[in-house]
Design a protein around this motif. Structure first.
Motif, short mmCIF file in Angstrom:
data_model
loop_
_atom_site.label_atom_id
_atom_site.label_comp_id
_atom_site.label_asym_id
_atom_site.label_seq_id
_atom_site.Cartn_x
_atom_site.Cartn_y
_atom_site.Cartn_z
N PRO A 46 -69.63 28.49 45.39
CA PRO A 46 -69.09 29.58 46.19
C PRO A 46 -69.75 30.24 47.06
CG PRO A 46 -69.18 30.27 43.88
CD PRO A 46 -69.68 28.92 43.90
N PRO A 47 -69.50 30.74 48.13
CA PRO A 47 -68.06 30.77 48.46
C PRO A 47 -67.75 29.54 49.03
CG PRO A 47 -69.42 32.15 49.92
CD PRO A 47 -70.10 31.81 48.98
N CYS A 48 -66.51 28.93 48.88
CA CYS A 48 -65.91 27.81 49.44
C CYS A 48 -64.34 27.77 49.12
CB CYS A 48 -66.65 26.36 48.83
SG CYS A 48 -66.54 26.47 47.23
N GLU A 49 -63.77 26.76 50.16
CA GLU A 49 -62.40 26.43 49.76
C GLU A 49 -62.29 25.25 49.01
OE1 GLU A 49 -59.99 26.24 53.37
OE2 GLU A 49 -60.72 28.25 53.88
N VAL A 50 -61.39 25.47 47.94
CA VAL A 50 -61.48 24.11 46.92
C VAL A 50 -59.80 23.75 47.04
CG1 VAL A 50 -61.54 23.71 44.40
CG2 VAL A 50 -63.13 25.26 45.61
N SER A 51 -59.75 22.50 46.94
CA SER A 51 -58.56 21.73 46.86
C SER A 51 -58.58 21.12 45.37
CB SER A 51 -58.11 20.64 48.01
OG SER A 51 -58.24 21.36 49.08
N VAL A 52 -57.32 21.03 44.65
CA VAL A 52 -57.24 20.52 43.40
C VAL A 52 -56.01 19.51 43.42
CG1 VAL A 52 -56.75 20.48 41.00
CG2 VAL A 52 -58.17 22.18 42.19
N LEU A 53 -56.00 18.30 43.52
CA LEU A 53 -55.09 17.14 43.56
C LEU A 53 -54.78 16.60 42.34
CD1 LEU A 53 -56.77 15.72 47.03
CD2 LEU A 53 -54.97 17.95 46.73
N LEU A 54 -53.47 16.31 42.17
CA LEU A 54 -53.18 15.63 40.76
C LEU A 54 -52.07 14.92 40.92
CD1 LEU A 54 -53.51 18.07 37.86
CD2 LEU A 54 -51.22 17.16 37.93
N LYS A 55 -52.33 13.71 40.08
CA LYS A 55 -51.10 12.82 40.01
C LYS A 55 -50.74 12.33 38.61
CE LYS A 55 -49.84 8.15 41.84
NZ LYS A 55 -50.44 6.97 42.58
N LEU A 56 -49.67 12.66 38.05
CA LEU A 56 -49.25 12.18 36.83
C LEU A 56 -48.70 10.57 36.84
CD1 LEU A 56 -47.01 15.20 35.88
CD2 LEU A 56 -49.08 14.32 34.76
N ASN A 57 -49.22 9.85 35.89
CA ASN A 57 -48.54 8.67 35.61
C ASN A 57 -47.95 8.67 34.29
OD1 ASN A 57 -48.19 5.86 34.91
ND2 ASN A 57 -50.13 5.17 36.12
N ILE B 261 -61.00 16.88 42.53
CA ILE B 261 -61.23 18.42 43.20
C ILE B 261 -62.20 18.40 44.49
CG2 ILE B 261 -62.33 20.71 42.51
CD1 ILE B 261 -61.88 20.11 39.53
N MET B 262 -61.88 18.79 45.22
CA MET B 262 -62.57 18.66 46.72
C MET B 262 -62.92 19.85 47.36
SD MET B 262 -60.21 15.65 47.92
CE MET B 262 -61.22 14.89 49.32
N VAL B 263 -64.17 19.94 48.00
CA VAL B 263 -64.38 20.98 49.10
C VAL B 263 -64.93 20.28 50.25
CG1 VAL B 263 -66.23 22.54 49.24
CG2 VAL B 263 -65.38 22.32 46.94
N LEU B 264 -64.44 20.61 51.27
CA LEU B 264 -64.76 20.25 52.58
C LEU B 264 -64.30 18.46 52.62
CD1 LEU B 264 -68.04 22.28 53.55
CD2 LEU B 264 -65.60 22.67 54.18
N ASN B 265 -63.07 18.19 52.21
CA ASN B 265 -62.75 16.78 52.13
C ASN B 265 -63.88 15.86 51.35
OD1 ASN B 265 -60.69 17.26 53.80
ND2 ASN B 265 -61.69 17.29 55.59
N ALA B 266 -64.64 16.46 50.72
CA ALA B 266 -65.65 15.80 49.73
C ALA B 266 -65.12 16.11 48.23
CB ALA B 266 -67.16 16.06 50.08
#
Length: 124
Positions: free
Chosen positions: A89-100, A110-115
């Protein structure tokens, strides 16, 4: 391995979850987007003078999102987790989830700056 963090997930008593500024939910997937600050408990003290989001905190974010999609779902085991890069941090974080549902598994990123910084598969 069970995470057993339900009180933190639902009530956030320790302030371990940042404020979410965007979320998207469906029946079997979801995403959270938030700004991670170094003042969040567990970040500044992981390595003194070097703020870093520890693995347990990242898995707490995943569990938080899972509970938003399905409040009755429980993580029963960690099948595979790869920590590919630091989340500082500091940074924007994205958490993406898919249930099977068929395999009772949860895939996450979990991504930061599309990485992708962390990814994995958890058993439900």
């Amino acid at each position: 391995m069970s995470l057993n963090m339900e009180s933190s997930v639902h009530n956030n008593p320790d302030g371990l979850l940042p404020s979410v500024f965007k979320s998207e939910l469906s029946d079997n997937s979801g995403s959270l987007h938030f700004y991670l600050e170094d003042k969040l408990p567990g970040i500044s003290g992981h390595f003194p003078g070097y703020p870093l989001a520890p693995g347990y905190l990242q898995l707490l974010w995943v569990e938080f999102l899972l509970k938003k999609i399905n409040p009755y779902a429980k993580i029963s085991a960690i099948k595979d987790v790869k920590f590919k890069g630091e989340i500082n941090p500091p940074c924007e974080v994205s958490v993406l989830l898919k249930l099977n549902i068929d395999s009772s598994e949860l895939e996450f990123k979990i991504m930061v700056l599309n990485a992708t910084k962390t990814s994995g598969i958890l058993k439900l």
